[in-house]
Design an enzyme around this catalytic site. Sequence first.
Site, PDB file in Angstrom:
ATOM      1  N   GLN A 179      -1.879   6.726   1.112  1.00 45.63           N
ATOM      2  CA  GLN A 179      -0.524   6.618   1.657  1.00 45.63           C
ATOM      3  C   GLN A 179       0.374   5.584   0.993  1.00 45.63           C
ATOM      4  O   GLN A 179       1.556   5.831   0.777  1.00 45.63           O
ATOM      5  CB  GLN A 179      -0.623   6.304   3.161  1.00 45.63           C
ATOM      6  CG  GLN A 179       0.687   6.339   3.908  1.00 45.63           C
ATOM      7  CD  GLN A 179       0.452   6.400   5.390  1.00 45.63           C
ATOM      8  OE1 GLN A 179       0.163   7.451   5.945  1.00 45.63           O
ATOM      9  NE2 GLN A 179       0.559   5.252   6.059  1.00 45.63           N
ATOM     10  N   GLU A 180      -0.146   4.387   0.706  1.00 45.83           N
ATOM     11  CA  GLU A 180       0.712   3.322   0.200  1.00 45.83           C
ATOM     12  C   GLU A 180       0.057   2.567  -0.951  1.00 45.83           C
ATOM     13  O   GLU A 180      -1.073   2.104  -0.838  1.00 45.83           O
ATOM     14  CB  GLU A 180       1.043   2.310   1.310  1.00 45.83           C
ATOM     15  CG  GLU A 180       1.813   2.878   2.469  1.00 45.83           C
ATOM     16  CD  GLU A 180       2.086   1.826   3.547  1.00 45.83           C
ATOM     17  OE1 GLU A 180       1.936   0.623   3.260  1.00 45.83           O
ATOM     18  OE2 GLU A 180       2.431   2.209   4.669  1.00 45.83           O
ATOM     19  N   ASP A 209      -5.860  -1.713  10.724  1.00 42.22           N
ATOM     20  CA  ASP A 209      -4.619  -1.254  11.363  1.00 42.22           C
ATOM     21  C   ASP A 209      -4.969  -0.296  12.498  1.00 42.22           C
ATOM     22  O   ASP A 209      -5.045  -0.688  13.654  1.00 42.22           O
ATOM     23  CB  ASP A 209      -3.721  -0.589  10.332  1.00 42.22           C
ATOM     24  CG  ASP A 209      -2.454   0.007  10.937  1.00 42.22           C
ATOM     25  OD1 ASP A 209      -2.122  -0.326  12.092  1.00 42.22           O
ATOM     26  OD2 ASP A 209      -1.779   0.820  10.261  1.00 42.22           O
ATOM     27  N   GLU A 214      -6.026  -2.062   3.127  1.00 41.92           N
ATOM     28  CA  GLU A 214      -5.764  -1.804   4.551  1.00 41.92           C
ATOM     29  C   GLU A 214      -6.337  -0.453   4.940  1.00 41.92           C
ATOM     30  O   GLU A 214      -6.212   0.519   4.201  1.00 41.92           O
ATOM     31  CB  GLU A 214      -4.253  -1.834   4.801  1.00 41.92           C
ATOM     32  CG  GLU A 214      -3.833  -1.483   6.206  1.00 41.92           C
ATOM     33  CD  GLU A 214      -2.329  -1.340   6.336  1.00 41.92           C
ATOM     34  OE1 GLU A 214      -1.881  -0.586   7.234  1.00 41.92           O
ATOM     35  OE2 GLU A 214      -1.594  -1.963   5.552  1.00 41.92           O
ATOM     36  N   ASP A 259      -2.904   0.785   1.051  1.00 39.88           N
ATOM     37  CA  ASP A 259      -3.160   1.320   2.390  1.00 39.88           C
ATOM     38  C   ASP A 259      -3.381   2.820   2.254  1.00 39.88           C
ATOM     39  O   ASP A 259      -2.429   3.598   2.228  1.00 39.88           O
ATOM     40  CB  ASP A 259      -1.978   1.038   3.325  1.00 39.88           C
ATOM     41  CG  ASP A 259      -2.147   1.749   4.676  1.00 39.88           C
ATOM     42  OD1 ASP A 259      -3.264   2.210   4.972  1.00 39.88           O
ATOM     43  OD2 ASP A 259      -1.156   1.837   5.429  1.00 39.88           O
ATOM     44  N   HIS A 304       6.102  -3.197   9.236  1.00 43.54           N
ATOM     45  CA  HIS A 304       7.116  -2.258   9.726  1.00 43.54           C
ATOM     46  C   HIS A 304       6.436  -0.974  10.197  1.00 43.54           C
ATOM     47  O   HIS A 304       5.215  -0.873  10.246  1.00 43.54           O
ATOM     48  CB  HIS A 304       8.094  -1.937   8.598  1.00 43.54           C
ATOM     49  CG  HIS A 304       7.417  -1.267   7.426  1.00 43.54           C
ATOM     50  ND1 HIS A 304       8.102  -0.655   6.396  1.00 43.54           N
ATOM     51  CD2 HIS A 304       6.098  -1.100   7.111  1.00 43.54           C
ATOM     52  CE1 HIS A 304       7.255  -0.149   5.519  1.00 43.54           C
ATOM     53  NE2 HIS A 304       6.044  -0.413   5.933  1.00 43.54           N
ATOM     54  N   GLU A 352       9.273   5.275   3.161  1.00 45.07           N
ATOM     55  CA  GLU A 352       9.368   3.819   3.111  1.00 45.07           C
ATOM     56  C   GLU A 352      10.023   3.306   1.833  1.00 45.07           C
ATOM     57  O   GLU A 352       9.967   2.114   1.537  1.00 45.07           O
ATOM     58  CB  GLU A 352       7.976   3.216   3.303  1.00 45.07           C
ATOM     59  CG  GLU A 352       7.400   3.575   4.666  1.00 45.07           C
ATOM     60  CD  GLU A 352       6.023   3.018   4.919  1.00 45.07           C
ATOM     61  OE1 GLU A 352       5.423   2.439   3.986  1.00 45.07           O
ATOM     62  OE2 GLU A 352       5.534   3.154   6.049  1.00 45.07           O
ATOM     63  N   HIS A 412       3.289  10.148   4.287  1.00 43.26           N
ATOM     64  CA  HIS A 412       4.625   9.580   4.080  1.00 43.26           C
ATOM     65  C   HIS A 412       5.409  10.256   2.959  1.00 43.26           C
ATOM     66  O   HIS A 412       6.541   9.869   2.687  1.00 43.26           O
ATOM     67  CB  HIS A 412       4.519   8.077   3.783  1.00 43.26           C
ATOM     68  CG  HIS A 412       4.173   7.258   4.981  1.00 43.26           C
ATOM     69  ND1 HIS A 412       4.009   5.902   4.936  1.00 43.26           N
ATOM     70  CD2 HIS A 412       3.963   7.614   6.272  1.00 43.26           C
ATOM     71  CE1 HIS A 412       3.690   5.453   6.139  1.00 43.26           C
ATOM     72  NE2 HIS A 412       3.672   6.484   6.964  1.00 43.26           N
ATOM     73  N   LYS A 421       4.851  -6.417   5.063  1.00 43.37           N
ATOM     74  CA  LYS A 421       5.229  -5.167   4.394  1.00 43.37           C
ATOM     75  C   LYS A 421       6.320  -4.509   5.218  1.00 43.37           C
ATOM     76  O   LYS A 421       6.207  -4.363   6.435  1.00 43.37           O
ATOM     77  CB  LYS A 421       4.041  -4.242   4.177  1.00 43.37           C
ATOM     78  CG  LYS A 421       3.401  -3.621   5.395  1.00 43.37           C
ATOM     79  CD  LYS A 421       2.429  -2.545   4.940  1.00 43.37           C
ATOM     80  CE  LYS A 421       1.764  -1.844   6.101  1.00 43.37           C
ATOM     81  NZ  LYS A 421       0.934  -0.701   5.669  1.00 43.37           N
ATOM     82  N   LYS A 449       1.756  -4.778  14.315  1.00 44.35           N
ATOM     83  CA  LYS A 449       2.919  -3.918  14.551  1.00 44.35           C
ATOM     84  C   LYS A 449       3.311  -4.051  16.023  1.00 44.35           C
ATOM     85  O   LYS A 449       2.523  -3.717  16.913  1.00 44.35           O
ATOM     86  CB  LYS A 449       2.588  -2.453  14.240  1.00 44.35           C
ATOM     87  CG  LYS A 449       2.283  -2.162  12.780  1.00 44.35           C
ATOM     88  CD  LYS A 449       1.829  -0.717  12.616  1.00 44.35           C
ATOM     89  CE  LYS A 449       1.585  -0.348  11.164  1.00 44.35           C
ATOM     90  NZ  LYS A 449       0.981   1.009  11.026  1.00 44.35           N
ATOM     91  N   SER A 467       1.843   7.991  10.776  1.00 42.10           N
ATOM     92  CA  SER A 467       0.379   7.980  10.865  1.00 42.10           C
ATOM     93  C   SER A 467       0.007   6.907  11.877  1.00 42.10           C
ATOM     94  O   SER A 467      -0.013   5.724  11.572  1.00 42.10           O
ATOM     95  CB  SER A 467      -0.246   7.687   9.496  1.00 42.10           C
ATOM     96  OG  SER A 467       0.230   6.471   8.970  1.00 42.10           O
TER      97      SER A 467
END
Length: 426
Positions: free
Chosen positions: A162-163, A312, A285, A241, A365, A204, A154, A388, A337, A41
């Site tokens: 997503q996270e 982000d 995030e 996130d 990451h 991940e 993911h 992360k 990143k 993404s």
Amino acid sequence: MKITSLHAREVLDSRGNPTVEAEITIDSRFQASAIVPSGASTGEKEAVELRDGDLQRYKGKGVLQAVGHVNGEISYALLNKEIPDQAALDRILIELDGTPNKSRLGANAILAVSIAFAKAMALARGIPLYAQLETHDTYVMPVPCMNVINGGRHADNSIDFQEFMIAPHRAHSFREAIRMGIETFQTLKEILRKKGYVTAVGDEGGFAPNLSSNEEAIEIILEAIVKAGYAPGDDISICIDPATSELWEAGRYVLFKSMKGSLSRDELLDLWVNWVRQYPIVLLEDGMAENDWDGWKMLTQTLGNEVELVGDDIFCTNPSIFQKGIEQGIANSILIKLNQIGTVTETLQTIQLARQHHYKYFISHRSGETEDTTIADLAVATCAGHIKTGSGCRGERIAKFNRLLRIEEELGHRSRFAGKQAFIFS
């Protein structure tokens, strides 16, 4: 110091997709290599990752062109040249490419060389990479924000966001924090199994179960924290996130996986306000999409004094874009990143900009990772306070944790653990 050899090759990332590895030698003695990660993404304004597009190789994802640029044009520009420092090298690479987004030579080609040079310089000076990047009397070891439940792009499951991460912050050291996180991760696996959920993992390393709702992801994580023997909010908090740019469609946020319709920016804001005030969330995030600047302003005005709001996709580790966000009062933190911007120097410039304007910065990451551990050194070097890099499994994720364990041992009394102070409003 003089660059005496430079060579690149096509290798694989954690998803089995090709990426670029560069090896560089300084003064015929100091050799180092770097491998570039890749995102799934990705922000629209990220530096361009050059792919071949040849459908007969790796379904078009080969990177032979980027490798060729390193072995050809970039090598011709650098070999047997005396390069005084990182900034000088990166300036040559940026000018050689000549585009605003590194699309000609490829950010993957440029970054591989940039990181490899930083590592080789560290070897030549006889110091660790973190000390080459920045020098401090005392370094800060980061809180590991561990992605324990995956969704969105993911994972192939029913979770829109997503996270879902855990942040074990009530510890005296990184070593203790990572133990707390791993124990909670393993407890979560036991709980998921007992509930009849699949315990396969996403890109991940987090679990990717088909849950009944996005909220259930938080509830089941809180259950795991308690069962592992910790107190939610006091010992371990939650970071999220949702990757909302992936949900953004025609001015609304489409819950495309749970199939529960769509939300306006006002409705999504209400959801975040309810979650932040109901659950022990310390970091959100990409709470709004990269092109929804009005939504970001609303989010920052509403929750900017309560939780760390990390940009982000909206910033893409780009100092010029980030400056615009600062001027417009967007977020209070930025995700960092390396491959979003493409050189070590520009990454450090973005971090310095965050410091100047009292923004936090969160080292990250990519979902397509490698065994390269540069971001662990970057987190320590810049005293970022949190990182992360995935969950409690998968070798490319654990490699970063292991590197941080070694750094902490090496630093001894010259390091301190960031703890809950890593998050602005907690």
